[in-house]
Design a protein around this motif. Structure first.
Motif, mmCIF file in Angstrom:
data_model
loop_
_atom_site.group_PDB
_atom_site.id
_atom_site.type_symbol
_atom_site.label_atom_id
_atom_site.label_comp_id
_atom_site.label_asym_id
_atom_site.label_seq_id
_atom_site.Cartn_x
_atom_site.Cartn_y
_atom_site.Cartn_z
ATOM 1 N N THR A 17 -8.163 -5.465 11.842
ATOM 2 C CA THR A 17 -7.016 -6.141 11.663
ATOM 3 C C THR A 17 -7.161 -7.082 10.517
ATOM 4 O O THR A 17 -7.960 -8.080 10.540
ATOM 5 C CB THR A 17 -6.403 -6.871 12.572
ATOM 6 O OG1 THR A 17 -6.085 -6.085 13.724
ATOM 7 C CG2 THR A 17 -5.191 -7.609 12.358
ATOM 8 N N GLU A 18 -6.582 -7.020 9.332
ATOM 9 C CA GLU A 18 -6.594 -7.931 7.948
ATOM 10 C C GLU A 18 -5.637 -9.183 8.326
ATOM 11 O O GLU A 18 -4.559 -9.293 8.793
ATOM 12 C CB GLU A 18 -6.361 -7.331 6.812
ATOM 13 C CG GLU A 18 -6.211 -8.031 5.642
ATOM 14 C CD GLU A 18 -5.521 -7.241 4.375
ATOM 15 O OE1 GLU A 18 -5.739 -7.675 3.545
ATOM 16 O OE2 GLU A 18 -4.518 -6.426 4.439
ATOM 17 N N ASN A 86 -4.787 -2.357 10.778
ATOM 18 C CA ASN A 86 -3.746 -3.057 10.487
ATOM 19 C C ASN A 86 -3.790 -4.051 9.416
ATOM 20 O O ASN A 86 -4.870 -4.686 9.142
ATOM 21 C CB ASN A 86 -3.420 -3.897 11.895
ATOM 22 C CG ASN A 86 -3.330 -3.107 12.947
ATOM 23 O OD1 ASN A 86 -2.313 -2.485 13.325
ATOM 24 N ND2 ASN A 86 -4.348 -3.044 13.876
ATOM 25 N N SER A 87 -2.723 -4.242 8.540
ATOM 26 C CA SER A 87 -2.793 -4.914 7.501
ATOM 27 C C SER A 87 -1.298 -5.339 7.244
ATOM 28 O O SER A 87 -0.113 -4.955 8.155
ATOM 29 C CB SER A 87 -3.236 -4.446 6.280
ATOM 30 O OG SER A 87 -2.394 -3.538 5.629
ATOM 31 N N ALA A 88 -1.056 -6.344 6.440
ATOM 32 C CA ALA A 88 0.494 -6.728 6.113
ATOM 33 C C ALA A 88 1.330 -5.574 5.474
ATOM 34 O O ALA A 88 2.359 -5.431 5.587
ATOM 35 C CB ALA A 88 0.585 -7.819 5.068
ATOM 36 N N ARG A 89 0.515 -4.609 5.169
ATOM 37 C CA ARG A 89 1.245 -3.204 4.307
ATOM 38 C C ARG A 89 1.516 -2.048 5.642
ATOM 39 O O ARG A 89 2.073 -1.372 5.193
ATOM 40 C CB ARG A 89 0.636 -2.880 3.249
ATOM 41 C CG ARG A 89 0.158 -3.821 2.206
ATOM 42 C CD ARG A 89 -0.568 -3.217 1.043
ATOM 43 N NE ARG A 89 0.050 -2.043 0.345
ATOM 44 C CZ ARG A 89 -0.268 -1.354 -0.553
ATOM 45 N NH1 ARG A 89 -1.842 -1.805 -1.248
ATOM 46 N NH2 ARG A 89 0.353 -0.426 -1.130
ATOM 47 N N GLY A 90 1.162 -2.418 6.594
ATOM 48 C CA GLY A 90 1.319 -1.306 7.797
ATOM 49 C C GLY A 90 0.282 -1.101 8.562
ATOM 50 O O GLY A 90 -0.873 -1.782 8.387
ATOM 51 N N ARG A 91 0.451 -0.046 9.438
ATOM 52 C CA ARG A 91 -0.575 0.340 10.446
ATOM 53 C C ARG A 91 -1.217 1.664 10.312
ATOM 54 O O ARG A 91 -0.142 2.395 9.802
ATOM 55 C CB ARG A 91 -0.241 0.145 11.758
ATOM 56 C CG ARG A 91 -0.786 0.604 12.983
ATOM 57 C CD ARG A 91 -0.239 0.253 14.156
ATOM 58 N NE ARG A 91 -0.947 0.868 15.453
ATOM 59 C CZ ARG A 91 -1.817 0.105 16.082
ATOM 60 N NH1 ARG A 91 -2.042 -0.912 15.583
ATOM 61 N NH2 ARG A 91 -2.128 0.774 17.418
ATOM 62 N N GLU A 234 -3.481 -9.220 17.809
ATOM 63 C CA GLU A 234 -3.737 -7.421 17.453
ATOM 64 C C GLU A 234 -2.624 -6.764 18.240
ATOM 65 O O GLU A 234 -2.559 -7.101 19.410
ATOM 66 C CB GLU A 234 -5.220 -7.142 17.754
ATOM 67 C CG GLU A 234 -5.890 -6.091 16.914
ATOM 68 C CD GLU A 234 -5.564 -5.007 17.694
ATOM 69 O OE1 GLU A 234 -5.427 -3.710 16.939
ATOM 70 O OE2 GLU A 234 -5.752 -4.668 19.152
ATOM 71 N N THR A 235 -2.292 -5.630 17.673
ATOM 72 C CA THR A 235 -1.359 -4.955 18.350
ATOM 73 C C THR A 235 -1.565 -3.621 19.152
ATOM 74 O O THR A 235 -0.704 -3.162 19.865
ATOM 75 C CB THR A 235 -0.268 -4.488 17.280
ATOM 76 O OG1 THR A 235 -0.972 -3.628 16.148
ATOM 77 C CG2 THR A 235 0.368 -5.683 16.435
#
Length: 298
Positions: A17-18, A86-91, A234-235
């Motif tokens: 996770t970023e 996971n990042s701000a741009r998606g999963r 974290e999702t």
């Protein structure tokens, strides 16, 4: 006490996770997270049917430590290893496959999901169940007519066949539990997709919308269920934990809106830690978590 069965798969997850960092070789998979979510609804006993890997004994220890009945789990040599990014741009979910001839993955916006169905539950697994979570079924789950079935759709088959697949797997006791990604395969607006599914299939729909909460569509109305205080570390697993809690609440007699309140609150617990950690440390709740609101739509 109510008895909830979980039929799903397991995986060993490498979580990235970023910018928070990474955790490697974490127990995961729909069966684990749904079982941990269901057990957090007070008064629920949980039974699982999932392939139990011999090379990852931590799954068996977790189930035993948390009082989850695993006697119906067949032993297998291993389970899938996944990179969950996971990042701000998606999963993105990428299967760890050391036999691949290239290090570059092709485009796959929804991530891998096996087409093959899970092994059928062992005889006796469904006896006496008040609720059943069916994760990614390829065919209609066989269950007692008195058992409330929460159906988490098969993502690949929804993408390929849409309503035709869903019509084959729902029953009159089904509550459909689609995720945001699954709904987006049918319509760019997940709430509109949930309304369309409820109308076309004539079953309640409790859409799982990640940190935004849940969206409930029944013959009696439409509700948005929102968590005002959700912390997101974290999702991974939050949607499956929500599904397990929803079915446990329904099995105990809750209506779909109240069940969504339980599910949204327990998803909050999952989101507050890495992988299964926060769920495993939590204690069961007898009422929905505070800070969650419902709004009936017109």
């Amino acid at each position: 006490m109510t008895l909830v069965g979980i039929h799903g798969g397991l995986s060993v997850d490498h979580l990235v996770t970023e910018p928070a960092g990474a955790r490697f070789s974490c127990p995961g998979g729909p069966a684990l997270f749904a079982a941990l979510g269901a057990r957090l609804v007070s008064g629920t006993d949980v039974r699982v049917s999932c392939p139990l890997p011999e090379d990852a004994p931590e799954f068996a220890r977790l189930f035993d430590d948390l009082g989850v009945d695993r006697q119906y789990c067949p032993q297998v040599p291993t389970v899938p290893r996944l990179w969950i990014l996971n990042s701000a741009r998606g999963r993105r979910i990428v299967a760890q496959d050391t036999t691949a001839r290239t290090e570059l993955e092709g485009p796959d916006p929804v991530g891998p999901e096996p087409r093959d169905s899970l092994p059928a539950p062992a005889p006796g697994f469904k006896d006496g169940l008040d609720g059943l979570v069916a994760s990614s079924p390829t065919e209609r789950p066989a269950a007692d007519p008195k058992t409330r079935v929460g159906l988490d759709p098969h993502q690949t088959l929804v993408a390929e066949q849409g309503l035709d697949h869903l019509r084959r797997v729902v029953t009159v006791t089904t509550v459909l539990l689609p995720s945001r990604v699954q709904l987006s395969l049918l319509d760019s607006d997940p709430r509109r997709a949930a309304r369309s599914l409820a109308a076309a299939l004539d079953v309640p729909v409790i859409a799982r919308l990640d940190a935004e909460g849940s969206y409930v569509v029944t013959a009696d109305g439409i509700w948005s269920v929102h968590d005002r205080t959700v912390p997101v570390v974290e999702t991974t697993g939050a949607g499956d934990a929500c599904a397990g809690a929803v079915v446990a609440a329904l099995a105990a007699g809750a209506d779909p809106v109240e069940a969504a309140l339980f599910g949204t609150g327990i998803a909050r617990t999952a989101l507050a830690g890495w992988g299964h950690e926060a769920l495993a440390a939590a204690v069961p709740i007898a009422r929905p978590s505070p800070g969650i609101t419902t709004r009936k739509e017109h």
